[in-house]
Design a protein around this motif. Structure first.
Motif, PDB file in Angstrom:
ATOM      1  N   LYS A   1       5.228   5.804   1.398  1.00  0.00           N
ATOM      2  CA  LYS A   1       6.203   4.690   1.405  1.00  0.00           C
ATOM      3  C   LYS A   1       5.562   3.599   2.580  1.00  0.00           C
ATOM      4  N   LEU A   2       5.361   2.395   1.980  1.00  0.00           N
ATOM      5  CA  LEU A   2       4.617   1.609   2.943  1.00  0.00           C
ATOM      6  C   LEU A   2       5.696   0.162   3.020  1.00  0.00           C
ATOM      7  N   ASN A   3       5.795  -0.320   4.180  1.00  0.00           N
ATOM      8  CA  ASN A   3       6.697  -1.633   4.296  1.00  0.00           C
ATOM      9  C   ASN A   3       5.874  -2.677   3.483  1.00  0.00           C
ATOM     10  N   ASP A   4       4.758  -2.651   3.470  1.00  0.00           N
ATOM     11  CA  ASP A   4       3.773  -3.486   2.750  1.00  0.00           C
ATOM     12  C   ASP A   4       2.853  -3.115   1.716  1.00  0.00           C
TER      13      ASP A   4
ATOM     14  N   LYS B   1       7.772  -4.915  -6.499  1.00  0.00           N
ATOM     15  CA  LYS B   1       8.675  -4.706  -5.189  1.00  0.00           C
ATOM     16  C   LYS B   1       8.796  -3.052  -4.917  1.00  0.00           C
TER      17      LYS B   1
ATOM     18  N   ASN C   1       7.906   0.008  -3.342  1.00  0.00           N
ATOM     19  CA  ASN C   1       7.153   0.533  -2.001  1.00  0.00           C
ATOM     20  C   ASN C   1       6.556   1.696  -1.939  1.00  0.00           C
ATOM     21  N   GLU C   2       6.725   2.432  -2.886  1.00  0.00           N
ATOM     22  CA  GLU C   2       5.961   3.825  -2.967  1.00  0.00           C
ATOM     23  C   GLU C   2       4.606   3.799  -3.646  1.00  0.00           C
TER      24      GLU C   2
ATOM     25  N   GLU D   1       1.498   7.049   7.462  1.00  0.00           N
ATOM     26  CA  GLU D   1       0.927   5.809   6.752  1.00  0.00           C
ATOM     27  C   GLU D   1      -0.704   5.845   7.063  1.00  0.00           C
TER      28      GLU D   1
END
Ligand code: UD1
Ligand code: CA
Length: 453
Positions: free
Chosen positions: A129-132, A161, A163-164, A217
């Motif tokens: 799961k990333l913020n970007d 949209k 984020n995974e 990450e």
């Protein structure tokens, strides 16, 4: 049934803007692909297959020492097509783990968790799961169940949209993968055969698909350009520094040390800022390393102090020695205990026995020095006659006056003293003073020349 690993490494790496194939770009001094291979080896697979394409010959020759099943993908038609090339060499009943040659920070523990999960599923992938999430394939779920992966370039606004993301790493059974991949097509934005399409095909077949969400990450970072490469390097170095500190090493600033290779350390080792360690290095108990050291494939034994700005390569430095500041120790140098090497001293292919001192401005090459020798400032062993190298042998307790040249081959007996400023061309006897310089004279009638007016 056994495990086989496929590593994808055929891509060009256009965004690296380099002649070098992407997977050969280095992290901590080693090609990214080597990191991935080392990680794969920790799983003791039956075989490691690497899919190569761009710069295939170069990749093979750089990693020629590895036991690899190389698979050539002549045209890069996509990740699915790449995997198919390797599957040609893998028996149906085998399990397969797919890794990427440009994802170098992955750990074996994460991969083990992935493989364990395969006991209950037909396909397990590694997500994060990333913020970007920009650039990555998105994991699309319905009622928490994975449905498919949609690539960035094929995604609609809603999917973008999510984020995974897909790390790209997955494990499944060879026969299943062969079956799904035979059904893929290249009707997508990139006109490629996507490995990621297997997910939807598996779901349609009612096969069980699961994702392990990677906690870190950083582990799944893929390198696509030089910024990514530099970032991955920093992450790797900070992991290395943390490990050293956990092993008990004092790092004055953990952000200012670089280790490219293995650094093994004893107790109470202290390392000052900006040091670089390359290859296999060993630091004994109580060793201190001053700032700006470069140390390559060397062993530095207990209690030795390396002062600032030393360069040491392929050398063995004894216990309780003191080196530098500004000493250069070149390959095949062996110093015994309590040796002192001072500033602007270069030593190459020399054995120096215990207690000897070479304190200032000297070149000692192809030499054997006995115990408790004192080498005066500016001493040079003239080891090279323009064609061959010759040795200088200096006995125990020899005292060499400053600015002496030894024209090798030459042997100096135990306890000898060499007068300062000598050019020694012949063997010099034990316990005697030998000097080789012209007598000092004063010319009374001499006058300084004057400028013409
Ligand atoms: C891929 C995934 C994406 C994921 C991302 C993670 C697909 C379709 N997409 O996208 O879901 O989020 O990785 O980093 O799989 N390669 C070959 N042969 C080819 C194409 C690629 O060997 O024909 C190799 C590349 O050298 C590279 C790896 O496969 O090591 C990934 O290829 P790349 O083009 O970087 O895929 P992404 O677009 O990043
Ligand atoms: Ca990529």
């Amino acid at each position: 049934m056994g495990l086989e690993v496929i590593i994808l490494a055929a891509g060009k790496g256009t965004r690296m803007h380099s002649e070098l194939p992407k997977v050969l770009h280095k992290v901590a001094g080693k090609p990214m692909l080597s990191h991935v291979i080392n990680c794969a080896k920790k799983l003791s697979p039956d075989a490691i297959h690497v899919v190569i394409g761009h710069g295939a010959e170069l990749v093979k020759s750089e990693l020629s020492e590895e036991k690899i099943n190389w698979c050539l993908q002549k045209e890069q038609l996509g990740t699915g097509h790449a995997v198919q090339q390797a599957l040609l060499n893998i028996d149906d009943q085998q399990n397969v783990l797919i890794l990427y040659g440009d994802v170098p920070l992955l750990t074996a523990d994460t991969l083990k968790a992935l493989i364990d999960e395969l006991a209950n599923n037909q396909l397990v992938l590694l997500s994060a799961k990333l913020n970007d999430p920009t650039g990555y394939g998105r994991i699309v779920r319905k009622n928490k169940k994975i449905q498919c992966i949609v690539e960035q370039k094929d995604a609609d606004k809603k999917t973008l949209k999510v984020n995974e993301i897909n790390s790209g790493i997955l494990t499944s059974n060879a026969s299943k993968l062969k079956h799904w991949l035979s059904k893929t097509n290249n009707k997508n934005a990139q006109k490629e055969f996507y490995l990621t399409d297997c997910i939807e095909l598996a779901v349609n077949d009612k096969d069980k698909v699961e994702a392990i969400v990677c906690e870190s990450e950083e582990e799944i970072l893929g390198v696509n350009n030089k910024q990514h490469l530099a970032y991955v390097e920093r992450v790797f170095q900070s992991q290395m520094a943390n490990q050293l500190m956990l092993n008990g090493v004092t790092l004055i600033d953990p952000t200012r040390i670089d280790v490219r290779g293995n650094l093994s350390t004893g107790k109470d080792v202290e390392i000052d800022i900006n040091s670089l360690f390359i290859g296999e290095n060993v630091l004994g108990d109580g060793v201190t390393i001053g700032s700006n050291a470069v140390i390559i494939n060397s062993q530095i034994n207990a209690g030795t102090r390396i002062h600032a700005n030393c360069h040491i390569e392929n050398a063995n430095i004894g216990e309780k020695c003191e080196l530098g500041p500004f000493a250069r120790i070149r390959p095949e140098t062996v110093l015994a205990e309590n040796v002192k090497v001072g500033n602007f001293v270069e030593i190459k292919k020399a054995n120096v026995k215990r207690g000897s001192k070479i304190s200032h401005l000297s070149y000692i090459g192809d030499s054997d020095l006995g115990k408790d020798v004192n080498i005066g400032a500016g001493t040079i062993t003239c080891n090279y006659d323009g064609a061959n190298k010759h040795r200088t042998i200096i006995g125990d307790n020899v005292f060499v006056g400053s600015d002496t040249q030894f024209i090798a081959p030459v042997t100096i007996g135990d306890g000898a003293t060499i007068g300062a400023g000598s050019t020694i061309t012949k063997d010099s006897p034990e316990q005697k003073l030998t000097l080789a310089r012209s007598k000092q004279i004063t010319i009374d009638s001499w006058q300084r020349p004057k400028k013409n007016k």
